[in-house]
Design an enzyme around this catalytic site. Sequence first.
Site, PDB file in Angstrom:
ATOM      1  N   ARG A 141       0.911  -1.192   0.075  1.00  0.00           N
ATOM      2  CA  ARG A 141       0.021   0.095  -0.025  1.00  0.00           C
ATOM      3  C   ARG A 141       0.929   1.127   0.028  1.00  0.00           C
ATOM      4  O   ARG A 141       1.987   1.034   0.543  1.00  0.00           O
ATOM      5  CB  ARG A 141      -0.901   0.178   1.220  1.00  0.00           C
ATOM      6  CG  ARG A 141      -1.990  -0.987   1.194  1.00  0.00           C
ATOM      7  CD  ARG A 141      -3.242  -0.568   0.432  1.00  0.00           C
ATOM      8  NE  ARG A 141      -4.309  -1.454   0.297  1.00  0.00           N
ATOM      9  CZ  ARG A 141      -4.557  -2.617  -0.276  1.00  0.00           C
ATOM     10  NH1 ARG A 141      -3.527  -2.921  -1.133  1.00  0.00           N
ATOM     11  NH2 ARG A 141      -5.655  -3.441   0.040  1.00  0.00           N
ATOM     12  N   GLU A 173      -4.591   7.532  -4.950  1.00  0.00           N
ATOM     13  CA  GLU A 173      -4.700   6.765  -6.068  1.00  0.00           C
ATOM     14  C   GLU A 173      -5.964   7.188  -6.707  1.00  0.00           C
ATOM     15  O   GLU A 173      -7.158   7.499  -5.966  1.00  0.00           O
ATOM     16  CB  GLU A 173      -4.701   5.413  -5.703  1.00  0.00           C
ATOM     17  CG  GLU A 173      -3.398   5.004  -5.406  1.00  0.00           C
ATOM     18  CD  GLU A 173      -3.365   3.208  -5.163  1.00  0.00           C
ATOM     19  OE1 GLU A 173      -4.413   2.683  -5.257  1.00  0.00           O
ATOM     20  OE2 GLU A 173      -2.221   2.795  -4.713  1.00  0.00           O
ATOM     21  N   HIS A 184      -1.480   0.087  -9.594  1.00  0.00           N
ATOM     22  CA  HIS A 184      -2.160  -0.707  -8.771  1.00  0.00           C
ATOM     23  C   HIS A 184      -2.793  -2.053  -9.484  1.00  0.00           C
ATOM     24  O   HIS A 184      -4.126  -2.167  -9.251  1.00  0.00           O
ATOM     25  CB  HIS A 184      -3.203   0.101  -7.803  1.00  0.00           C
ATOM     26  CG  HIS A 184      -3.560  -0.679  -6.651  1.00  0.00           C
ATOM     27  ND1 HIS A 184      -3.981  -0.047  -5.479  1.00  0.00           N
ATOM     28  CD2 HIS A 184      -3.346  -2.130  -6.145  1.00  0.00           C
ATOM     29  CE1 HIS A 184      -4.145  -0.767  -4.388  1.00  0.00           C
ATOM     30  NE2 HIS A 184      -3.710  -1.960  -5.021  1.00  0.00           N
TER      31      HIS A 184
END
Length: 319
Positions: A237, A266, A284
């Site tokens: 993360r 994000e 991601h």
Amino acid sequence: MSQTPVVKPHIVLSHEMLLPMQPLLEGAYEVHRLWDYPDRLAFLEGPGKQVQAIVHAGEMVLPRDLLSEMPRLGLIACVSAGYDGVDVPWCRAHGLAVTHSVGLNAGDVADHALGLLLSAWRGIAEGDRRVRAGRWTSMDRMGARHGLRGRKAGIIGLGHIGEAVARRLEAFDVKVAWWGPRPKEAAWPRAENLLALARDSDILVVCARPDAANRHMVNAGVIDALGPHGLLVNVSRGSLVDEEALVAALKDGRLGMAALDVFEQEPTPPARWADVPHTVLTPHMAGATLDSIPAMVNLTLENLRRYFHGEPLASPVAA
């Protein structure tokens, strides 16, 4: 003779990325979408009173004040392996079960970590840009780089993903060590602390499970310990890495390279990385494969089925 209408349990999808699941759920459930209610009060006064389960993308924050106003809620079913957006102790204290898709995409995330690592370490992404830009000439290919054989890799967090990364690195003749806050039996040595791991590594791979206690655990001190020839890889993360310190270190040459699949914000703003050298960035995507996604969705569906049939849950978050 008239038939009694079937009463379906009410559930809610928490985030737009879960929209593809809606057709799979509608046969058995009344499905609501949280993003259809920009006014939270309208949701709570409407379907929120009936919702018994939330299907959730675990990295997104579920506010406790929202959960506390849903009187029939009993389950938060995270499609992801991660559940850092859910306050699990609070949920337990309030009688809410939390499930997740533990371990199902660990191999895929590890594969992506190795792809990022190789791309940055061997300059693969930079080589691609050089060829496409016409900067490959007979006199100038690209600066030679070190191979991986005999290098040292430190893994932060030796869970499902960390172990999978370690096994893959061994195939490249890389020496592996690790650190996590809790000792465990492992095939690889555990460093005394995170700073020592960074100091003794050429490559640092972040695989730890995020929580409130480890935000920015990879701070300026850890980054400086990894050093001007080191590579930082993050597939966990973005919150685990102090991104401001990382960007500054890359620009100053105090860190050699970074390969990132996750970011503090994000989607990450592209302007943030426009002038940051020696980086490989992906959106991601490490755990999202055509193999792992169906398995994670199916496990979520099974957790929902078990919950509404009063059976033990298939993959509750461990205590």
